[in-house]
Design an enzyme around this catalytic site. Structure first.
Site, PDB file in Angstrom:
ATOM      1  N   SER A 128       7.233  -1.178  -3.425  1.00 18.48           N
ATOM      2  CA  SER A 128       7.793   0.106  -3.849  1.00 18.48           C
ATOM      3  C   SER A 128       9.055  -0.094  -4.662  1.00 18.48           C
ATOM      4  O   SER A 128       9.778  -1.089  -4.495  1.00 18.48           O
ATOM      5  CB  SER A 128       8.108   0.949  -2.605  1.00 18.48           C
ATOM      6  OG  SER A 128       8.893   2.075  -2.920  1.00 18.48           O
ATOM      7  N   TYR A 152      12.850   1.687   4.486  1.00 15.72           N
ATOM      8  CA  TYR A 152      11.539   1.480   3.877  1.00 15.72           C
ATOM      9  C   TYR A 152      11.605   0.389   2.820  1.00 15.72           C
ATOM     10  O   TYR A 152      10.801  -0.547   2.804  1.00 15.72           O
ATOM     11  CB  TYR A 152      11.055   2.795   3.277  1.00 15.72           C
ATOM     12  CG  TYR A 152       9.706   2.748   2.616  1.00 15.72           C
ATOM     13  CD1 TYR A 152       8.550   2.592   3.372  1.00 15.72           C
ATOM     14  CD2 TYR A 152       9.586   2.906   1.235  1.00 15.72           C
ATOM     15  CE1 TYR A 152       7.301   2.583   2.764  1.00 15.72           C
ATOM     16  CE2 TYR A 152       8.347   2.897   0.626  1.00 15.72           C
ATOM     17  CZ  TYR A 152       7.211   2.730   1.390  1.00 15.72           C
ATOM     18  OH  TYR A 152       5.973   2.718   0.782  1.00 15.72           O
ATOM     19  N   LYS A 156       9.840  -3.421   2.758  1.00 11.49           N
ATOM     20  CA  LYS A 156       8.996  -3.866   1.649  1.00 11.49           C
ATOM     21  C   LYS A 156       9.516  -5.170   1.055  1.00 11.49           C
ATOM     22  O   LYS A 156       8.736  -6.076   0.730  1.00 11.49           O
ATOM     23  CB  LYS A 156       8.924  -2.781   0.573  1.00 11.49           C
ATOM     24  CG  LYS A 156       8.131  -1.548   0.954  1.00 11.49           C
ATOM     25  CD  LYS A 156       6.654  -1.844   1.079  1.00 11.49           C
ATOM     26  CE  LYS A 156       5.827  -0.593   1.262  1.00 11.49           C
ATOM     27  NZ  LYS A 156       4.378  -0.879   1.422  1.00 11.49           N
TER      28      LYS A 156
END
Length: 338
Positions: A128, A152, A156
């Site tokens: 991402s 998040y 990742k």
């Protein structure tokens, strides 16, 4: 190891569902056999040769079982599963368990299954733009250092490091795709911080109200100042398919990370496209409730990338900005396709 046996984790999600359909129709993937896995048993596409499996991948034994089905060891893994951005920000420990620990579990099973079969399993991981944050250059290039400002993006980036290292050591054949924000996603809103990016298009086109967490009104300058890096679902799936066929030697020798091509649009650009396609009455269905935490996280993400490297590998980019994407989604709604 059998050819064209493809494991998709997160197969019940939006992109996993589209990917499974695309693989069935892909002429470069003849006689595909799909192993479709999610926390809720996913549905197989029509005419697919597929196994559908309900599994909790935070349990390493269940991850191991995915490589022991009647289809044999998969030659490709599309690792799409995870807890989305706002969900992992609000529940850090659970986000790490799903977004790091379970990915590592699947990665290790792929490593050892490939070793036993005498080959490298392709491991295609969806990362991402949330890996970026803090002070950034005007345009992101392959050399820009990733410094995530959220749980998040942190998870990742950890996964990326494992995949790059496993690839360097000859454990797997990794391909890491940093995705733009995908617009327009069908279905109900997700727990992603960026869910509003689709919501302010999707709901108004269905005569439903939608909430924009950026700004307090349609005239708020925040709608113009917040830029986004976007891609359509159809272009993203084309790039997923292409990632599987790129020769390993075509990637940079030191990293398998590729920022998938996208384009820049502001929140106001989105609303302008909605008005052009569906009229001012559609825009009137958007209400504004500024959410400082949402705005902080989304604003930390970059909105301009250099597409040169990705395009040199054969990936593709949307043309025409938001209007064709909104128009296509409106047509899909009318046809009952979403």
């Amino acid at each position: 190891m059998s050819k064209n046996v493809i494991l998709i984790t997160g197969a019940g999600g939006f992109l996993g569902t589209l990917l499974a359909r695309a693989l069935v129709a892909d002429p470069e993937t003849p006689d595909a056999r799909l192993i479709l896995v999610d926390i809720v048993e996913p549905k197989a596409p029509t005419n697919a040769t597929a196994l559908t499996i309900k599994a909790d991948l935070t349990d390493p034994a269940q991850a191991e079982g995915l490589f022991q089905t009647k289809f044999g060891v998969p030659d490709t893994v599309y690792c799409l599963h995870g807890i989305m951005s706002r969900g992992s920000e609000d529940n850090f420990d659970f986000g790490v368990k799903v977004n790091v620990d379970s990915v590592r579990a699947v990665l290790d099973v792929a490593r050892y299954a490939g070793q036993r079969a005498g080959t490298l399993i392709k491991f295609i991981f969806t990362s991402s733009l949330a890996v970026y944050g803090g002070p950034l250059p005007p345009i992101i290039t392959p050399d820009t250092i990733a410094t995530p400002q959220g749980a998040y993006g942190m998870a990742k980036l950890v996964d990326e490091l494992f995949i790059n290292e496993y690839t360097r050591r000859g454990f797997i054949d990794g391909r890491i795709l940093r995705l733009p924000t995908i617009v327009v996603r069908p279905g109900p809103p997700s727990a992603a911080t960026s869910a509003f990016v689709s919501g302010i298009i999707r709901e108004p086109l269905q005569n439903l109200p939608s909430t924009c967490p950026i700004g307090t009104s349609l005239t708020d300058p925040a709608l113009t100042s917040l830029s986004l890096w976007l891609a359509s679902p159809s272009t993203t799936i084309r790039n997923f398919l292409h990632a599987r066929h790129i020769p390993p030697t075509h990637f940079h020798p030191h990293t398998r990370v590729v920022c998938l091509p996208g384009f820049t649009a502001t929140v106001r650009d989105e609303l302008a496209a909605l008005e052009e396609v569906a009229g001012p009455e559609a825009v009137a269905r958007v209400r504004f409730e500024d959410d400082p935490e949402n705005r902080r996280v989304v604003s930390s993400w970059p909105a301009r990338f250099d597409n040169t490297y990705a395009l040199s590998l054969g990936f593709v980019v949307d043309e025409g900005g938001m209007v064709p994407i909104v128009r296509r989604f409106k047509e899909q709604l009318a046809a009952g396709e979403v």
